[in-house]
Structure formats: structure tokens, C-alpha cells
Design an enzyme around this catalytic site. Structure first.
Site, PDB file in Angstrom:
ATOM      1  N   CYS A  70       0.831  -1.215   0.000  1.00  0.00           N
ATOM      2  CA  CYS A  70       0.000   0.000   0.000  1.00  0.00           C
ATOM      3  C   CYS A  70       0.865   1.265   0.000  1.00  0.00           C
ATOM      4  CB  CYS A  70      -0.970   0.002   1.184  1.00  0.00           C
ATOM      5  SG  CYS A  70      -0.199  -0.265   2.764  1.00  0.00           S
ATOM      6  N   SER A 126       9.320   2.531   6.105  1.00  0.00           N
ATOM      7  CA  SER A 126       7.870   2.309   6.112  1.00  0.00           C
ATOM      8  C   SER A 126       7.128   3.552   6.556  1.00  0.00           C
ATOM      9  CB  SER A 126       7.523   1.161   7.067  1.00  0.00           C
ATOM     10  OG  SER A 126       8.033  -0.044   6.589  1.00  0.00           O
ATOM     11  N   GLU A 165       7.326  -1.089  11.412  1.00  0.00           N
ATOM     12  CA  GLU A 165       6.206  -2.023  11.273  1.00  0.00           C
ATOM     13  C   GLU A 165       6.695  -3.365  10.723  1.00  0.00           C
ATOM     14  OE1 GLU A 165       4.859  -3.101   8.226  1.00  0.00           O
ATOM     15  OE2 GLU A 165       5.663  -1.687   6.791  1.00  0.00           O
ATOM     16  N   GLN A 212       5.543  -9.261   3.398  1.00  0.00           N
ATOM     17  CA  GLN A 212       5.384  -8.801   2.008  1.00  0.00           C
ATOM     18  C   GLN A 212       6.645  -9.110   1.213  1.00  0.00           C
ATOM     19  OE1 GLN A 212       4.440  -4.836   3.266  1.00  0.00           O
ATOM     20  NE2 GLN A 212       2.239  -5.133   3.117  1.00  0.00           N
ATOM     21  N   GLY A 259      -8.671  -9.630   3.933  1.00  0.00           N
ATOM     22  CA  GLY A 259      -7.276  -9.968   3.666  1.00  0.00           C
ATOM     23  C   GLY A 259      -6.415  -9.699   4.881  1.00  0.00           C
ATOM     24  N   GLY A 267      -7.179  -6.251   6.536  1.00  0.00           N
ATOM     25  CA  GLY A 267      -8.526  -6.304   7.104  1.00  0.00           C
ATOM     26  C   GLY A 267      -8.565  -7.110   8.384  1.00  0.00           C
TER      27      GLY A 267
END
Lengths: 278, 416
Positions: free
Chosen positions: B54, B107, B112, B118, B185, B188
């Protein structure tokens, strides 16, 4: 002696309220706030005690309950507003809101001392229970309306910050939106009940004195009931579809403006006041 | 061995581009695989990994020509993008950047941990071999080490938690509120878990596939409702907080889909957190009465506040990063020398045998054999020492530290 004491308090009180506003304003700094909580609480209690002293001295001069003119009413509303705020936030202190309340108190007290000589009125104060109740309820209602307007103003400020996606000190340090809305409505409810009682007691008094032409259809009376109704709507707005917290806050700010305007008008144009019918 | 300068990284992140630009260049795993296959068939790119989250989209590749490689990668992934939105690194700087990303230094929320998962997934979807596999494996190791040995991971925040912190300013205590999370996901579920641990009054999980949302609701424990997306307008009307974290090229929540009158009549505004890239909530929704919308860019100032508080933690990471870059470069050089060392050893042994046969006609005495072996060892030792010394001089730690500090100073935004 009384006169000198009154003059000293008249000068000291606005400064004390302003100083309290500044001290509580430091809470906007969040973690960087200096450790002054105890000292400012002590100052707040002392200021409150001194302000109460003022009315005790005035009452002593009037032979009982103090006789209030418009300017002393400003001072009385100031004292009751501070007391009411301290009471409702006893369990959940709101230091940032306190800063705003004390600045408002400073302005009220300054107006009281600046535009009208703070002096003991030599006329005898009210002696009957109904009159005292009338005065107390109207002062309480006015103080509650002031608080409602201030909370409404803060709600609108925070809401605006959130819509604009900005994150200043107000965003971080004010109570959340729901708390502000709740306090706006709670204060409005107190104002509504106080006004309802106070106005009805006042009308009862006028009737008992045989004041001519004074009734529920009187334009003065109707205007007071309109203001009362206005705050009743704010108080119960959560249950009224279409009156959102935002609209209630605007109404509270409007009501505060009306109240201040009415107070100033009754000072400048005495014929416009209820008490011109006395 | 490939020259280190043939390692090329091209990308964009929240430092260089707003979400409105980033969302146009987000790449799904499938598209990343297809792109890398296509690039590797061209001959210029031998190995490549695409990382698309994101907050960033970037590609790291081992190329046959660094200059042409950078241009090819830019053309393949970031066509028509303004120069100011793109960053490009080669060689040691590309490695430094990758290690910083893995450490959480680059980040949106400093330190994080989602980035490690990822990176692993992007490695699995990549076209990798002897160049990039060890590099990514070491990057992930560096990320874990940094979080274990420094305070950067302490009280680790995620964008989800920052968003909920902001939402609390409007909705107050979570216990009496209703929240809806759209998207089951990774993000979420993270949001849903954070809401559950904050004792949210009631929670509804929504997903394109109702079966998936039901399964996810069960994973979260009892009391979590689930629904399909057809119920989105009703759920938004009833909720105090809506968090949207979905993948998709087009916005999922549009103003036309919502009941404007009902939203305008709400006593308190609905708070919508759009944590998706590309954004899943259409910009018009923010203009509706009774709605407050925060997307990732809007949350940036709050995230930066947390970042400022962690500046000291970021400094602890620097020596570790420099040490790990040095280690990687040394290992890389040694690895490149291994075939050469084996060849040397074999060659020296063969020469020794041939020489002995020539001089002694195959009748060498024990003393002559011992002498021959001793000379071989001495000569081999000299040759290997020379090789090792040249490997060490690839880059000294002090030089790397200077290079790293120059690299960080040159990064756009507050590089921490």
C-alpha cells in the site's frame, strides 16, 4: 471596609481567571505539559472561594441575599458557570475545556467590572423565597446556557478539523466528538429546566404583585419561552430526527449569542427588560 | 561474477508520490509474475523481484547492463510517471535501500512488521537465482535482527492502529460502537483483531466472497458478524466506523451506492478509514454530510508524529545495517571466488604431479614428495591470501558507513 474589599476583588478576579485560563491552556501541550496540576487546582479553588466571598460581602451590604443589577448578574453567571463546570467534570477532568471556560469567565468578570461599577447596592436585596428561587434558577440557567454554547463551539471546531483532516493540538487534546456533543446537550437541558422554572416563578411573582398586563401571552414572556424551547430542542435533539449533533451545536452557539445579546440589551435599554415592569 | 553496479532498483513510495499516483501503479502478484517473465525473456534482466504494497511499488533486478537495465525497468513499470515520483538506485545503494525497507526504516509506520511478510511473498513470486535469492534472504534476516536487537519494533504500530487512534477522536469509547471492516485480507484481519482487542461493541466483516468473510469471522472468535458486499449500504448506515482494506482497480464505495439522506440525518458522523491502495472509497464520499473519510495520505501526519518519537530507535539500526551490507558484499565476493579457488587448487595439484613426474620420472622419494607438497601449499597460500585481500578491499566498513550516511541524506522526505 466592604467597599475596599469589593474593589480589590473586582480587580483581582478577572486576572485570576485569566491566569487560570493560561495554566489550564498548558494542557494543550499534552505530554510536554509541566507538572502544575496540583498548583492550578489549588488556585482554582482559591479563586472560586474569593468569588464566593464577593457575593457574601455584597449580600452583607444588602442585608441578606445580594441585590443584583445587570453587571453583577454577569459576575454571578460567571461564578455559577465555573462551579457547574467543575461539578460535571469532577470525575472526568477536561483540562483543555477548562482553559476555554476560564477564558470565558475572565471575559464575563472583566465586563462585569468594566462596564458597571462593582459596588454594593444599598437597596435591600430580595427577601422572599420565591424571589430568591427565581434569581438563582435564572442565573443557573444562564450559566448552563453559556456552557452549552462553549461546548457546542468546541464540537464545531473539532468537527471542522476532522473534516479537513488536520491534526493540531485541538484534535489531540480536546475530548472526543461524542463527549462534546453529550456535554452540549446536558448543559442545554440544565438551561432549559432552569429557564422553565425561573420564568414560571417570575410570572408567578408578577401575578402576586398584581403587575398589570403581565401574562403568558405577553411578548416578553413569549420571547423567554421561545429561548427556553430553543434549549429544550437542543437538550432532546438526539431523539429528534434531523437535528444532528452538529446542528445542535450551532443552535447552542446561537443561543449563547442571544443570551449575551439579551443581557447587554437589558443593560443598555432597561425598558426592554422584564424588570422594567416592576 | 556480475558487477555490483548491475544490480538495479527502481520504485516509488509514500516519500515520493501521493496515494493518488501510487494507486495507479500498484501491481498484483499475478501481474508481477507475468512482467518478470517478460523482462527475463528480453535478455537484459536476468533476475527480478517486484514489491508492491500500500506504500510502495518497486522492482529490484540483476541485469546485464545497469544503465540500460534501469531504463528498461522504469519503462516497464512506471511509464508516463513524473521524474520526481520515482527513485532509482544501483549497486550498494540498492542493497542499502532493500535492507532499510526490510528493517521498517522506510515504512510509513517506522518499524512495522508487515513488510517482512510482504518481502517473503514478493520473493516467492519473483524470478530469482544466485544473485537475488541470497540478497532477499539476507534482507529478511536483517529485518528480523533489527527488530530483535533494537527498540525500533517496540510498541510496534501499524497503519491500522494509527487509523483507529484517529477514529477514536470522533467515535469515543469503542465498547458502545459498531464497526464494519470491508476486506478479509491481511490488513482487514489486522484491523479486525485490533478492534476486537479494543473491545468494539459489535463488528461486521465483509468480503467479496461471503464464504471467506464467514470463515474470517469464525477465525476472530465468537460474536463477529459476516456479510457480503451487497449489504454494504445498510452496514455503512448502521456503523459508527467503517474500515476499507481491499484490492481493486476501481473504487468499491461510491457516493451513489450510499443512502445520502440517512447519512445526513445521523446524529454523529460515520468515520471511514480507507487503507487501500488504490483507494477503494471514491473521493466524493468525503463530501457527503455526516461522513468523515481518512485515506492513507490523510493519516500521514499522525504517523510522522509517531516516527519523530522513534528517531532514537532508528539510530540504533544504522550500525547493524552497515555491518550487514558489508557482510553481504564480502560473502558475495567470496562466493564469486569459490570456483576460482577450486580451480586454483586443482590446477596446483595437477602442476605438482606433472612436475614431479618430469623431474623424478615417476620415482620420487618421500623427501621429494614432501618438498613438492610443501611448495604447493606455500604458493597456494600466497595466491589465496591475495584473493582474500582483494575481496576485503571491496569496501571497508568505514567507507560503507560514509556511503550509507550520504545515501540516507540524499533520500526524499524524512528518512529517519
Amino acid at each position: 471596609m466592604n467597599h475596599e474589599l469589593i474593589q480589590a476583588l473586582a480587580v483581582a478576579l478577572p486576572s485570576l481567571y485569566l491566569f487560570l485560563g493560561v495554566l489550564y491552556g498548558m494542557s494543550f501541550a499534552g505530554d510536554r505539559e509541566p507538572p502544575i496540576q496540583r498548583a492550578r487546582r489549588a488556585l482554582m479553588l482559591s479563586t472560586f472561594a474569593l468569588h464566593a466571598c464577593l457575593f457574601i460581602v455584597l449580600g452583607d451590604a444588602s442585608g441578606g441575599f445580594p441585590r443584583l443589577d445587570v453587571w453583577l448578574s454577569f459576575s454571578a453567571v460567571c461564578l455559577v458557570m465555573v462551579a457547574l463546570f467543575s461539578l460535571v467534570t469532577l470525575r472526568q477532568p477536561q483540562p483543555t475545556v477548562a482553559a476555554i471556560v476560564f477564558i470565558a469567565a475572565f471575559l464575563l468578570q472583566l465586563t462585569s467590572g468594566m462596564f458597571g461599577p462593582l459596588r454594593a447596592l444599598t437597596e435591600r436585596g430580595p427577601s422572599s423565597v420565591t424571589t430568591v428561587m427565581h434569581v438563582l434558577t435564572v442565573v443557573l440557567a444562564s450559566a448552563a446556557v453559556m456552557l452549552s454554547g462553549l461546548y457546542g463551539f468546541l464540537y464545531l471546531l473539532l468537527f471542522r478539523q476532522m473534516r479537513r483532516q488536520t491534526f493540531g493540538a485541538l484534535f489531540r487534546q480536546l475530548p472526543d466528538l461524542r463527549q462534546l456533543a453529550r456535554m452540549t446537550r446536558l448543559s442545554a437541558l440544565t438551561g432549559f429546566l432552569g429557564l422553565l422554572l425561573g420564568v414560571n416563578v417570575g410570572i408567578g411573582m408578577a401575578h402576586s404583585r398584581g403587575v398589570e398586563g403581565f401574562g403568558y401571552t405577553d411578548s416578553f414572556v413569549l420571547s423567554m419561552f421561545a429561548i427556553c424551547f430553543h434549549f429544550g430542542l437542543i437538550a432532546f435533539s438526539k431523539r429528534i430526527p434531523g437535528i444532528t449533533a452538529s446542528r445542535a451545536s450551532w443552535a447552542a452557539v446561537g443561543g449563547l449569542t442571544l443570551l449575551l445579546g439579551a443581557l447587554v440589551a437589558s443593560a443598555l435599554v432597561p425598558e426592554a427588560s422584564f424588570h422594567s415592569l416592576d | 561474477m556480475h558487477a555490483i553496479e548491475d544490480l538495479v532498483l527502481v520504485g516509488m513510495s509514500q516519500r515520493t508520490a501521493p496515494v493518488a499516483v501510487r494507486e495507479q501503479y500498484a501491481v498484483s502478484e499475478e501481474d508481477a509474475r507475468a512482467l518478470l517473465q517478460q523482462l527475463s525473456q528480453g535478455g537484459l534482466v536476468e533476475e527480478g523481484v517486484v514489491l508492491s504494497t500500500c506504500n510502495r511499488t518497486e522492482i529490484l533486478a540483476s541485469t546485464t547492463d545497469g544503465t540500460q537495465g534501469a531504463a528498461a525497468l522504469r519503462g516497464a513499470l512506471f511509464r508516463n510517471v513524473e521524474e520526481r515520483h520515482i527513485y532509482s538506485f544501483r549497486g550498494v545503494e540498492a542493497i542499502m535501500h532493500l535492507f532499510r525497507v526490510a528493517s521498517g526504516l522506510d515504512s510509513l509506520v517506522l518499524g512495522e512488521t508487515e513488510i517482512l511478510g510482504q518481502l517473503k511473498r514478493s520473493l516467492e513470486a519473483g524470478v530469482t537465482g544466485r544473485q537475488l535469492t541470497p540478497l532477499y534472504e539476507q534482507a529478511i534476516t536483517v529485518g528480523k535482527r533489527v527488530r530483535r536487537e533494537t527498540s525500533i519494533g517496540e510498541g510496534s504500530l501499524s497503519v491500522a492502529r494509527v487509523g483507529l487512534e484517529v477514529a477514536a477522536r470522533a467515535i469515543g469509547r469503542f465498547e458502545q460502537r459498531r464497526a464494519v471492516v470491508v476486506g478479509a485480507g491481511e490488513t482487514g484481519m489486522l484491523v479486525a483483531r485490533n478492534l476486537a482487542s479494543a473491545s468494539i461493541g459489535s463488528l461486521c466483516l465483509m468480503n467479496r466472497t461471503p464464504a471467506r468473510s464467514a470463515e474470517a469471522a469464525l477465525d476472530l472468535g465468537g460474536g463477529v458478524e459476516s456479510a457480503g458486499l451487497e449489504r454494504l449500504p445498510e452496514e455503512f448506515e448502521a456503523a459508527d466506523l467503517a474500515v476499507v482494506c481491499v484490492d481493486g482497480a476501481e473504487p468499491l464505495v461510491n457516493a451513489a451506492d450510499l443512502n445520502r439522506k440517512a447519512l445526513a440525518k445521523r446524529d454523529q458522523p460515520l468515520v471511514v478509514l480507507d487503507l487501500s491502495v488504490p483507494r477503494a472509497v471514491s473521493p466524493e464520499v468525503a463530501g457527503l454530510d455526516g461522513v468523515i473519510v481518512y485515506d492513507l495520505d490523510a493519516l500521514l501526519p499522525v504517523v510522522e508524529e509517531h516516527r519523530a518519537g522513534r528517531a532514537a530507535a532508528a539510530e540504533e539500526v544504522t550500525p547493524i545495517l552497515i555491518g550487514e551490507v558489508h557482510k553481504f558484499l564480502s560473502l558475495r565476493t567470496f562466493a564469486a571466488f569459490t570456483p576460482a579457488i577450486e580451480e586454483l587448487k586443482t590446477g596446483f595439484a595437477e602442476e605438482r604431479e606433472q612436475l614431479l613426474d618430469r623431474i623424478t620420472s615417476g620415482q620420487a622419494t618421500a623427501r621429494e614428495l614432501e618438498l613438492a607438497h610443501a611448495m604447493e601449499r606455500q604458493l597456494l597460500h600466497l595466491a589465496l591470501s591475495q584473493l582474500k585481500e582483494s575481496a576485503r578491499q571491496t569496501q571497508s566498513t568505514a567507507a560503507l558507513e560514509r556511503a550509507y550516511l550520504r545515501f540516507v541524506d540524499g533520500l526524499p522526505g524524512d528518512a529517519g
